[in-house]
Design a protein around this motif. Structure first.
Motif, mmCIF file in Angstrom:
data_model
loop_
_atom_site.group_PDB
_atom_site.id
_atom_site.type_symbol
_atom_site.label_atom_id
_atom_site.label_comp_id
_atom_site.label_asym_id
_atom_site.label_seq_id
_atom_site.Cartn_x
_atom_site.Cartn_y
_atom_site.Cartn_z
ATOM 1 N N UNK A 1 0.819 -1.211 0.000
ATOM 2 C CA UNK A 1 0.000 0.000 0.000
ATOM 3 C C UNK A 1 0.855 1.264 0.000
ATOM 4 N N UNK A 2 1.991 1.222 0.666
ATOM 5 C CA UNK A 2 2.852 2.407 0.714
ATOM 6 C C UNK A 2 3.432 2.705 -0.663
ATOM 7 N N UNK A 3 3.819 1.657 -1.384
ATOM 8 C CA UNK A 3 4.335 1.843 -2.735
ATOM 9 C C UNK A 3 3.245 2.374 -3.657
ATOM 10 N N UNK A 4 2.026 1.871 -3.486
ATOM 11 C CA UNK A 4 0.920 2.334 -4.331
ATOM 12 C C UNK A 4 0.599 3.793 -4.051
ATOM 13 N N UNK A 5 0.633 4.198 -2.795
ATOM 14 C CA UNK A 5 0.382 5.608 -2.470
ATOM 15 C C UNK A 5 1.438 6.508 -3.108
ATOM 16 N N UNK A 6 2.681 6.047 -3.063
ATOM 17 C CA UNK A 6 3.756 6.823 -3.674
ATOM 18 C C UNK A 6 3.544 6.955 -5.186
ATOM 19 N N UNK A 7 3.083 5.881 -5.810
ATOM 20 C CA UNK A 7 2.830 5.910 -7.251
ATOM 21 C C UNK A 7 1.706 6.890 -7.591
ATOM 22 N N UNK A 8 0.675 6.956 -6.750
ATOM 23 C CA UNK A 8 -0.417 7.913 -6.960
ATOM 24 C C UNK A 8 0.117 9.341 -6.911
ATOM 25 N N UNK A 9 0.935 9.631 -5.905
ATOM 26 C CA UNK A 9 1.488 10.978 -5.765
ATOM 27 C C UNK A 9 2.326 11.354 -6.979
ATOM 28 N N UNK B 1 -8.266 17.498 -4.346
ATOM 29 C CA UNK B 1 -9.303 16.730 -3.663
ATOM 30 C C UNK B 1 -8.849 15.284 -3.565
ATOM 31 N N UNK B 2 -8.779 14.767 -2.341
ATOM 32 C CA UNK B 2 -8.479 13.348 -2.110
ATOM 33 C C UNK B 2 -9.775 12.699 -1.639
ATOM 34 N N UNK B 3 -10.477 12.106 -2.584
ATOM 35 C CA UNK B 3 -11.804 11.547 -2.304
ATOM 36 C C UNK B 3 -11.681 10.113 -1.796
ATOM 37 N N UNK B 4 -12.537 9.751 -0.835
ATOM 38 C CA UNK B 4 -12.429 8.432 -0.222
ATOM 39 C C UNK B 4 -11.158 8.310 0.592
ATOM 40 N N UNK B 5 -10.784 9.407 1.229
ATOM 41 C CA UNK B 5 -9.476 9.487 1.897
ATOM 42 C C UNK B 5 -9.417 8.733 3.214
ATOM 43 N N UNK B 6 -10.554 8.300 3.752
ATOM 44 C CA UNK B 6 -10.532 7.536 5.003
ATOM 45 C C UNK B 6 -9.941 8.350 6.138
ATOM 46 N N UNK B 7 -8.871 7.837 6.733
ATOM 47 C CA UNK B 7 -8.231 8.508 7.865
ATOM 48 C C UNK B 7 -7.297 9.631 7.437
ATOM 49 N N UNK B 8 -7.150 9.845 6.132
ATOM 50 C CA UNK B 8 -6.298 10.925 5.647
ATOM 51 C C UNK B 8 -4.874 10.510 5.344
ATOM 52 N N UNK B 9 -4.539 9.242 5.564
ATOM 53 C CA UNK B 9 -3.170 8.785 5.303
ATOM 54 C C UNK B 9 -2.775 9.016 3.847
ATOM 55 N N UNK B 10 -3.720 8.792 2.931
ATOM 56 C CA UNK B 10 -3.427 8.962 1.501
ATOM 57 C C UNK B 10 -3.189 10.420 1.127
ATOM 58 N N UNK B 11 -3.614 11.352 1.987
ATOM 59 C CA UNK B 11 -3.471 12.782 1.682
ATOM 60 C C UNK B 11 -2.107 13.337 2.066
ATOM 61 N N UNK C 1 -8.740 9.439 -6.199
ATOM 62 C CA UNK C 1 -9.499 8.528 -5.349
ATOM 63 C C UNK C 1 -8.790 7.189 -5.364
ATOM 64 N N UNK C 2 -8.462 6.676 -4.194
ATOM 65 C CA UNK C 2 -7.681 5.439 -4.080
ATOM 66 C C UNK C 2 -8.466 4.372 -3.330
ATOM 67 N N UNK C 3 -8.698 3.250 -3.991
ATOM 68 C CA UNK C 3 -9.335 2.073 -3.382
ATOM 69 C C UNK C 3 -10.700 2.407 -2.784
ATOM 70 N N UNK C 4 -11.395 3.328 -3.402
ATOM 71 C CA UNK C 4 -12.704 3.731 -2.877
ATOM 72 C C UNK C 4 -13.770 3.817 -3.956
ATOM 73 N N UNK C 5 -13.377 3.985 -5.202
ATOM 74 C CA UNK C 5 -14.382 4.147 -6.252
ATOM 75 C C UNK C 5 -15.286 2.926 -6.345
ATOM 76 N N UNK C 6 -14.732 1.739 -6.154
ATOM 77 C CA UNK C 6 -15.557 0.534 -6.282
ATOM 78 C C UNK C 6 -16.539 0.380 -5.127
ATOM 79 N N UNK C 7 -16.376 1.170 -4.060
ATOM 80 C CA UNK C 7 -17.300 1.114 -2.927
ATOM 81 C C UNK C 7 -18.427 2.138 -3.038
ATOM 82 N N UNK C 8 -18.382 2.968 -4.077
ATOM 83 C CA UNK C 8 -19.417 3.972 -4.286
ATOM 84 C C UNK C 8 -20.619 3.314 -4.963
ATOM 85 N N UNK C 9 -21.803 3.676 -4.499
ATOM 86 C CA UNK C 9 -23.030 3.087 -5.044
ATOM 87 C C UNK C 9 -23.164 3.341 -6.551
#
Length: 231
Positions: free
Chosen positions: A36-44, A56-66, A118-126
């Protein structure tokens, strides 16, 4: 304990993430073997944020991805619809402007951001297509989007092994480290049901994003999809 089903009723999904908030980041690190840490770095790197940009960091959860965006000097707004995740994030990252919001009806003005992710959250959206359209609405013309999501491994034998891991190994491991292992059964099911890389690219185009492309990470376990707002 609460677990959502693949119909993804927003109240069920929000309650499920409320219940796993405290150990969510730890569980993800364990289940992904630290990827997950490598994937976050790749997003950045893919979003290529510059100092002063509004992100905008959508589906950010606890904010770690931000955090990578904040460290780059951007004005990042972490947004999520799980109040439990946001409360946990506020404890850990009190300086981040964590914001409650529905991905299909974002509480932001048109063109408010230079970029969105948006990281690992789009598939959880209705309604993922509505979320893609909403992100386009709040991103300025010429602005950027990066979607990081679980996808379909490209090598057939590896894809089979990966699918077996998701459905057989993931729930027992989650039982040891998560506060709600049933939630990870749903997450495994949602990954299996998610469209592959070309299909998701088509959905970005249908939502109005241009210059759509994707790059596989970890053999296609994860894919980064990029787009530009042409409006």
């Amino acid at each position: 304990m609460t677990r959502a089903s693949l119909d993804k009723r927003p109240s069920d999904v929000a309650a499920m993430f409320d219940g796993v908030a405290e150990k969510y980041d730890l569980t993800n690190d364990v289940l992904s073997l630290g990827q997950t840490r490598l994937w976050r770095r790749a997003v950045a790197q893919a979003l290529a944020v510059r100092a002063g940009e509004r992100v905008l960091d959508l589906g950010a959860g606890t904010g770690t991805s931000s955090l990578p965006f904040a460290e780059a000097g951007a004005q990042v707004v972490p947004c999520d619809f799980s109040l439990g995740m946001l409360r946990e994030g506020k404890k850990r990252h009190p300086g981040l402007p964590l914001t409650a919001g529905d991905a299909t009806k974002l509480p932001f003005a048109d063109g408010a951001f230079d970029a969105a992710t948006i990281s690992f959250a789009l598939r959880n959206v209705h309604d993922p297509d509505a979320a893609l359209r909403e992100m386009r609405r709040v991103v300025r013309p010429g602005g950027r989007l990066v979607v990081c999501e679980f996808s379909h491994p490209t090598f057939g034998p590896f894809r089979t092994v990966y699918t077996e891991y998701l459905m057989r190994a993931l729930p027992p491991v989650a039982t040891k480290v998560s506060s709600n292992p049933d939630a990870y059964v749903y997450l495994a099911e949602s990954i299996r049901a998610w469209p592959d890389q070309p299909a998701l690219a088509g959905r970005l185009k249908s939502a109005g994003w241009s210059s759509v492309a994707w790059r596989n990470l970890t053999g296609g376990i994860v894919a980064l999809h990029r787009g530009t707002n042409p409006a």
